[in-house]
Design a protein around this motif. Sequence first.
Motif, PDB file in Angstrom:
ATOM      1  N   PRO A  74      65.511  24.513  71.930  1.00 37.70           N
ATOM      2  CA  PRO A  74      65.655  23.227  72.617  1.00 37.70           C
ATOM      3  C   PRO A  74      65.573  21.976  71.751  1.00 37.70           C
ATOM      4  N   GLY A  75      64.658  21.900  70.811  1.00 37.78           N
ATOM      5  CA  GLY A  75      64.419  20.665  70.095  1.00 37.78           C
ATOM      6  C   GLY A  75      65.513  20.246  69.140  1.00 37.78           C
ATOM      7  N   ASP A  76      66.165  21.209  68.515  1.00 37.87           N
ATOM      8  CA  ASP A  76      67.126  20.841  67.482  1.00 37.87           C
ATOM      9  C   ASP A  76      68.565  21.161  67.854  1.00 37.87           C
ATOM     10  N   GLY A  77      68.816  21.546  69.088  1.00 33.19           N
ATOM     11  CA  GLY A  77      70.171  21.834  69.530  1.00 33.19           C
ATOM     12  C   GLY A  77      70.723  23.147  69.016  1.00 33.19           C
ATOM     13  N   SER A  78      69.879  23.969  68.424  1.00 32.98           N
ATOM     14  CA  SER A  78      70.318  25.250  67.898  1.00 32.98           C
ATOM     15  C   SER A  78      70.776  26.159  69.042  1.00 32.98           C
ATOM     16  N   PRO A  79      71.846  26.924  68.827  1.00 27.61           N
ATOM     17  CA  PRO A  79      72.279  27.867  69.859  1.00 27.61           C
ATOM     18  C   PRO A  79      71.492  29.178  69.838  1.00 27.61           C
ATOM     19  N   SER A  80      70.563  29.337  68.910  1.00 27.39           N
ATOM     20  CA  SER A  80      69.838  30.591  68.762  1.00 27.39           C
ATOM     21  C   SER A  80      69.108  30.981  70.037  1.00 27.39           C
ATOM     22  N   PHE A  81      69.228  32.231  70.381  1.00 29.46           N
ATOM     23  CA  PHE A  81      68.603  32.870  71.545  1.00 29.46           C
ATOM     24  C   PHE A  81      69.081  32.294  72.876  1.00 29.46           C
ATOM     25  N   SER A  82      69.906  31.254  72.867  1.00 22.56           N
ATOM     26  CA  SER A  82      70.320  30.651  74.130  1.00 22.56           C
ATOM     27  C   SER A  82      71.405  31.464  74.824  1.00 22.56           C
ATOM     28  N   GLY A  83      72.070  32.359  74.090  1.00 25.36           N
ATOM     29  CA  GLY A  83      73.134  33.162  74.664  1.00 25.36           C
ATOM     30  C   GLY A  83      72.641  34.288  75.538  1.00 25.36           C
ATOM     31  N   ILE A 126      59.410  34.175  76.559  1.00 24.02           N
ATOM     32  CA  ILE A 126      60.395  33.102  76.737  1.00 24.02           C
ATOM     33  C   ILE A 126      59.945  31.853  75.996  1.00 24.02           C
ATOM     34  N   ASP A 127      58.672  31.522  76.112  1.00 24.11           N
ATOM     35  CA  ASP A 127      58.140  30.361  75.399  1.00 24.11           C
ATOM     36  C   ASP A 127      58.311  30.550  73.891  1.00 24.11           C
ATOM     37  N   PHE A 128      58.057  31.743  73.392  1.00 22.90           N
ATOM     38  CA  PHE A 128      58.178  32.052  71.975  1.00 22.90           C
ATOM     39  C   PHE A 128      59.627  31.991  71.495  1.00 22.90           C
ATOM     40  N   MET A 129      60.520  32.688  72.173  1.00 22.39           N
ATOM     41  CA  MET A 129      61.892  32.810  71.700  1.00 22.39           C
ATOM     42  C   MET A 129      62.690  31.519  71.840  1.00 22.39           C
ATOM     43  N   PHE A 130      62.363  30.701  72.805  1.00 24.28           N
ATOM     44  CA  PHE A 130      63.137  29.483  73.019  1.00 24.28           C
ATOM     45  C   PHE A 130      62.542  28.275  72.313  1.00 24.28           C
ATOM     46  N   ARG A 131      61.509  28.467  71.514  1.00 22.41           N
ATOM     47  CA  ARG A 131      60.969  27.384  70.692  1.00 22.41           C
ATOM     48  C   ARG A 131      61.992  26.911  69.674  1.00 22.41           C
ATOM     49  N   LEU A 132      62.837  27.801  69.193  1.00 18.59           N
ATOM     50  CA  LEU A 132      63.822  27.473  68.171  1.00 18.59           C
ATOM     51  C   LEU A 132      64.949  26.624  68.751  1.00 18.59           C
TER      52      LEU A 132
END
Length: 147
Positions: free
Chosen positions: A43-52, A35-41
Amino acid sequence: MARHIYRCPLRWSDMDAFGHVNNVVFLRYLEEARIDFMFRLQPGDGSPSFSGGSVVARHEIDYVRPLVHRHEPVTVESWVTRIGAASLTIAYEIKDDTEDSAQIYVRASTVVVPYDLEAGRPRRISAEEKSYLQRYLPALEEDALVA
């Protein structure tokens, strides 16, 4: 190849009756690191990646040596070994990473499938996600990238 590093604390409740970290608890350590690895992308830049969402399709785990409970955290190193169109494989080592020793307790891998929670089905890996994951893919494994 970069490896994601996660320092995982050991908890008193992680121990089994023999004073070792229980085998099932190692899967929780892998989950925390993943989770720490995949959600690094995201939170910081507002990217929707992996958030779905994503789901675990498979775990493989090799217990190398018992881990006795102590106050110091263990290191969980994660990297990508395969990127497919709609799945990826993450490899791990749970270990002590100190100057005195590099004891490995567990080697494992997880197949992760990105998942569209609203549609209720798997989805393809986006170009942004693929670009992020490729940084953690060993350079020598050219065949690990599947179109």
